[in-house]
Motif scaffolding. Structure first.
Motif, PDB file in Angstrom:
ATOM      1  N   THR B 467      19.335 -13.229  11.790  1.00  0.00           N
ATOM      2  CA  THR B 467      18.547 -12.375  12.699  1.00  0.00           C
ATOM      3  C   THR B 467      18.079 -11.074  12.041  1.00  0.00           C
ATOM      4  OG1 THR B 467      20.566 -11.349  13.534  1.00  0.00           O
ATOM      5  CG2 THR B 467      19.725 -13.254  14.762  1.00  0.00           C
ATOM      6  N   SER B 468      18.307 -10.957  10.750  1.00  0.00           N
ATOM      7  CA  SER B 468      17.884  -9.730  10.050  1.00  0.00           C
ATOM      8  C   SER B 468      17.475 -10.067   8.624  1.00  0.00           C
ATOM      9  CB  SER B 468      19.013  -8.692  10.067  1.00  0.00           C
ATOM     10  OG  SER B 468      20.168  -9.217   9.437  1.00  0.00           O
ATOM     11  N   VAL B 469      16.716  -9.176   8.022  1.00  0.00           N
ATOM     12  CA  VAL B 469      16.194  -9.407   6.674  1.00  0.00           C
ATOM     13  C   VAL B 469      17.103  -8.763   5.620  1.00  0.00           C
ATOM     14  CG1 VAL B 469      14.173  -9.066   5.178  1.00  0.00           C
ATOM     15  CG2 VAL B 469      13.855  -9.448   7.631  1.00  0.00           C
ATOM     16  N   LEU B 470      17.676  -7.605   5.992  1.00  0.00           N
ATOM     17  CA  LEU B 470      18.458  -6.820   5.026  1.00  0.00           C
ATOM     18  C   LEU B 470      19.898  -6.679   5.511  1.00  0.00           C
ATOM     19  CD1 LEU B 470      15.899  -3.873   4.677  1.00  0.00           C
ATOM     20  CD2 LEU B 470      16.060  -5.896   3.209  1.00  0.00           C
ATOM     21  N   ASN B 471      20.801  -6.485   4.558  1.00  0.00           N
ATOM     22  CA  ASN B 471      22.187  -6.196   4.951  1.00  0.00           C
ATOM     23  C   ASN B 471      22.385  -4.691   5.123  1.00  0.00           C
ATOM     24  OD1 ASN B 471      22.557  -5.020   2.450  1.00  0.00           O
ATOM     25  ND2 ASN B 471      23.699  -6.738   1.581  1.00  0.00           N
ATOM     26  N   LYS B 472      23.592  -4.265   5.283  1.00  0.00           N
ATOM     27  CA  LYS B 472      23.848  -2.859   5.592  1.00  0.00           C
ATOM     28  C   LYS B 472      23.551  -1.909   4.432  1.00  0.00           C
ATOM     29  CE  LYS B 472      28.063  -1.371   5.986  1.00  0.00           C
ATOM     30  NZ  LYS B 472      29.456  -1.218   6.424  1.00  0.00           N
ATOM     31  N   TRP B 473      23.241  -2.467   3.273  1.00  0.00           N
ATOM     32  CA  TRP B 473      22.883  -1.637   2.106  1.00  0.00           C
ATOM     33  C   TRP B 473      21.384  -1.717   1.822  1.00  0.00           C
ATOM     34  CZ3 TRP B 473      26.687   1.458   1.279  1.00  0.00           C
ATOM     35  CH2 TRP B 473      28.013   1.029   1.514  1.00  0.00           C
ATOM     36  N   ASN B 474      20.601  -2.112   2.768  1.00  0.00           N
ATOM     37  CA  ASN B 474      19.146  -2.284   2.593  1.00  0.00           C
ATOM     38  C   ASN B 474      18.827  -3.339   1.532  1.00  0.00           C
ATOM     39  OD1 ASN B 474      19.501   0.593   3.700  1.00  0.00           O
ATOM     40  ND2 ASN B 474      17.315   0.256   3.966  1.00  0.00           N
ATOM     41  N   GLN B 475      19.730  -4.252   1.369  1.00  0.00           N
ATOM     42  CA  GLN B 475      19.599  -5.296   0.350  1.00  0.00           C
ATOM     43  C   GLN B 475      19.211  -6.603   1.037  1.00  0.00           C
ATOM     44  OE1 GLN B 475      23.448  -6.273  -1.300  1.00  0.00           O
ATOM     45  NE2 GLN B 475      22.589  -6.840  -3.288  1.00  0.00           N
TER      46      GLN B 475
END
Lengths: 168, 522
Positions: B467-475
């Motif tokens: 449901t998202s493109v990036l993880n919590k590190w903007n990766q």
């Protein structure tokens, strides 16, 4: 061999076209529309306190040029509105708007006494008058005659500003 | 000439790209930064002119920059030319995409409004059940805000509000004007707090990536900047599952180039970043790339009023004042017809817009003279819900001047925003009336989406790769050596201006990148 040198060349003062020449005869508005706009301009933004009004600033001549270059919807606001104002004048007073006395003409401008809304009115005359109120005032107060006579300009930042040249 | 492989390739030089360069070079990474626009010499690019010397008397060339309401005849050349880089939308649902392409990007021109988000945004789902929480909390972000505010020299007054956390401020000790104080007293009964506008002082004339971030990065000797480099497509090695660099075109010559790096940081501004990823056909296993576009709706001078005690210049300059009212709605769950909330600014001592006066001719001019410097106005900035339906996608039928397919916008506001706008206008005009101020204009109609230049989302962060493109590190969840560090990564935006959060996210992601590179994990 030529060496790199800083060139010191005197900057000459330049005039703009409006300083040196008259605007051409109206090219976009018909003669009747132009006469109506000129009369309206004098009522919306009259000369006052020694400062020129719309007539002296040639606001109608300028708007003939500006609106003539504008997208179709803006052109229509003006042409339909000017025609509606002329028709209302003939219907009520039996003569064209440009021939009316000031007091007579003012009776046809009642839409300008309504509270402003973000969405412009649907009625062509009201819509035009709302647009013309702002445009005529800006075309007058941002003109050279108005500003050089001591007017501050209609812009919030005043008569001058930092102009961005085209970027490389 | 054989090109070298940089440690990090950064696309974009605005707030987010500048912060990535600033942080990564100081950690020792060798960076290449590509900027789509030129380096501008502000002294040569601008000159003082009389409005009457402009070809259109300052009223602007008709039809130029029709989506950029901020444009005027003086500044028209600073914005991206819509004919050169067009985009498409349904005529019934316009989007105002306002862009700048030059070194420093929009950070050269931003209004410098500098606010933190809070857990009312980072953990918004926990408050009202809508949407998703961010994968980070306020506590995790706070140390980065501290550093960013120090660099940008944010001036503000501490209030101790949970919904608008205080920061590392240059303390604003100036008193509120008497009219702002009166407004503050009246609005307190409604649970609102009037504070000072929190604003980045910067250094000298700018608070920009150009003067606060990039010079320090250059001093490290680790940064190479290439201007006029329009990114076309990120190169991707399918076998290794890694990005390898970017194909770009030299704006001036049309020459096609390719730059190589071990890590790619996309910081091209929210929607240019997403456009580049969509055109590269990468990082979208979730299918949500381009989705959840949001911003803040703006109603400029949504309430305008006349202040009788200042009429006729009676208060002189003492009438002047400004303030900012943070969100006060739905802080304890849902107590309105809508969820989330709005902020607004206050301005007293101005002269109301002539359009608001229902007069013309001599009578209008007399009214303006009477009320000059006796006006009140407020601009409302409301949270827009991030909805799946609001999105951008590639329109393959239209290409920009360099043959790159453009974006198509599918975005509109919904009842939540409309109800919020109505409540805001009623609330603010109610306070004015209580103070005896004559309300001249009450406008609940907002500008089209995009007007605020706070476009957010479309490449959002999250813990769930589905449901998202990036993880919590903007990766990128899909591609380990790909990061996206601008406003596209937002999950929700609140009503606050986003630049401080963009800067903090970019700094945080860049520190993580540097750490991972040192560990040979990237």
């Amino acid at each position: 061999m030529q060496t790199s040198q800083t060139m010191e060349i005197q900057k000459l003062d330049m005039a703009v076209g409006e300083d040196a020449a008259e605007a051409a005869a109206p090219r976009f508005f018909s003669a009747a529309q132009f006469a109506t706009l000129q009369k309206l301009g004098g009522i919306l933004t009259p000369a006052r306190n020694g400062l020129p009004g719309a007539l002296e600033a040639q606001a109608a001549e300028f708007l003939d040029f500006l609106i003539g270059q504008s997208p179709a919807d803006r052109k229509q606001v003006y042409t339909k509105g000017l025609d509606a104002l002329q028709a209302a004048s003939v219907k009520k007073f039996g003569k064209g708007f440009a021939q009316l006395e000031q007091a007579q003409a003012a009776t046809l401008l009642s839409p300008l006494r309504q509270a402003w809304t973000y969405e412009p009115p649907a009625d062509p005359l009201a819509r035009f008058l709302w647009a013309a109120k702002t445009d005529v005032r800006n075309a007058t107060m941002q003109s050279k005659p108005y500003i050089t006579a001591g007017g501050g300009g209609a812009r919030r930042q005043g008569a001058t500003g930092l102009y961005w040249h085209e970027l490389d | 000439m054989a090109s070298k492989t940089y440690d990090v390739l950064i696309i974009g030089s605005g707030a987010s790209g500048g912060m990535a360069a600033h942080t990564l070079t100081k950690k020792g990474a060798e960076c290449l930064l590509l900027e789509a626009g030129p380096q501008v010499d502000f002294n040569r690019a601008r000159s003082l002119k009389n409005v009457y010397d402009l070809p259109y008397r300052g009223m602007g060339k008709p039809g130029r920059l029709s989506h950029v309401f901020q444009a005027d005849e003086f500044n028209a050349n600073q914005w991206v030319d819509e004919a050169q880089v067009p985009y498409t939308h349904d005529p019934a649902n316009p989007y105002n995409w306002v862009r700048v392409r030059m070194l420093g990007g929009k950070s050269n021109f931003w209004a410098r409004m500098s606010f933190r988000l809070s857990d009312y945004e980072f953990k918004a789902k926990d408050v009202d059940g809508f949407g998703e929480n961010w994968p980070v909390s306020y506590a995790e972000m706070a140390p980065y805000y501290d550093v960013v505010e120090g660099i940008f020299r944010v001036m503000g007054r501490k209030e101790g509000l949970k919904q608008l956390p205080d920061g590392n401020f240059v303390e604003d000790r100036s008193p509120d004007g008497p009219l702002i104080t009166r407004f503050g007293q009246a609005s307190k009964k409604l649970g609102m707090t009037v504070t000072k506008i929190r604003r980045a002082l910067g250094q000298g004339p700018l608070a920009s990536s150009l003067n606060l971030l990039l010079p320090g990065a250059m001093e490290t000797g680790k940064l190479t900047i290439v201007p006029n480099a329009v990114a076309r497509e990120i190169s991707y090695d399918k076998s290794g599952g890694r990005v390898t660099g970017v194909h770009f075109v030299d704006k001036r010559t049309g020459r096609e180039m390719h730059a190589k790096a071990r890590v790619v940081v996309v910081a091209a501004s929210c929607l240019e970043s997403t456009r580049l990823l969509l055109n590269s056909n990468i990082a979208n296993s979730s299918g949500v790339l381009g989705r959840y576009l949001h911003d803040q709706f703006y109603i400029v001078r949504g309430v305008a009023a006349l202040i009788p005690e200042a009429k006729g210049g009676k208060m002189g300059r003492g009438a002047a004042g400004s303030g900012y009212v943070p969100r006060a709605q739905n802080l304890n769950g849902k107590d309105k017809k809508y969820i989330r909330g709005y902020c607004f600014d206050l301005n007293t001592g101005n002269t109301p817009d002539t359009r608001f006066f229902p007069y013309f001719g001599e009578e209008l001019e007399q009214k303006i003279d009477e009320w000059r410097g006796a006006g009140f106005s407020s601009t409302i900035m409301g949270e827009v819900l991030p909805r799946y339906e609001n999105h951008v996608r590639i329109d393959k039928t239209v290409k920009d001047a360099w043959g790159i397919p453009v974006l198509n916008f599918q975005c509109k506001y919904t009842d939540n925003e409309f109800e919020m706008a109505k409540d805001a206008v009623e609330t603010i005009s109610g306070v004015c009336q209580e103070l005896g101020w004559e309300v001249l204009n009450r406008n609940t109609k907002m500008f089209p989406p995009g007007y605020s230049i706070h476009e957010l989302g479309t490449c959002r962060m999250g813990d769930n790769p589905k449901t998202s493109v990036l993880n919590k590190w903007n990766q990128s969840h899909d591609i380990k050596n790909l990061f996206v560090v601008d406003g596209s990564s937002f999950v929700t935006g609140g009503g606050q201006n986003p630049t401080m959060t963009i800067l903090a996210l970019s700094m945080r992601a860049s520190e993580y990148m540097a750490e991972q590179m040192n560990k040979k994990e990237l």
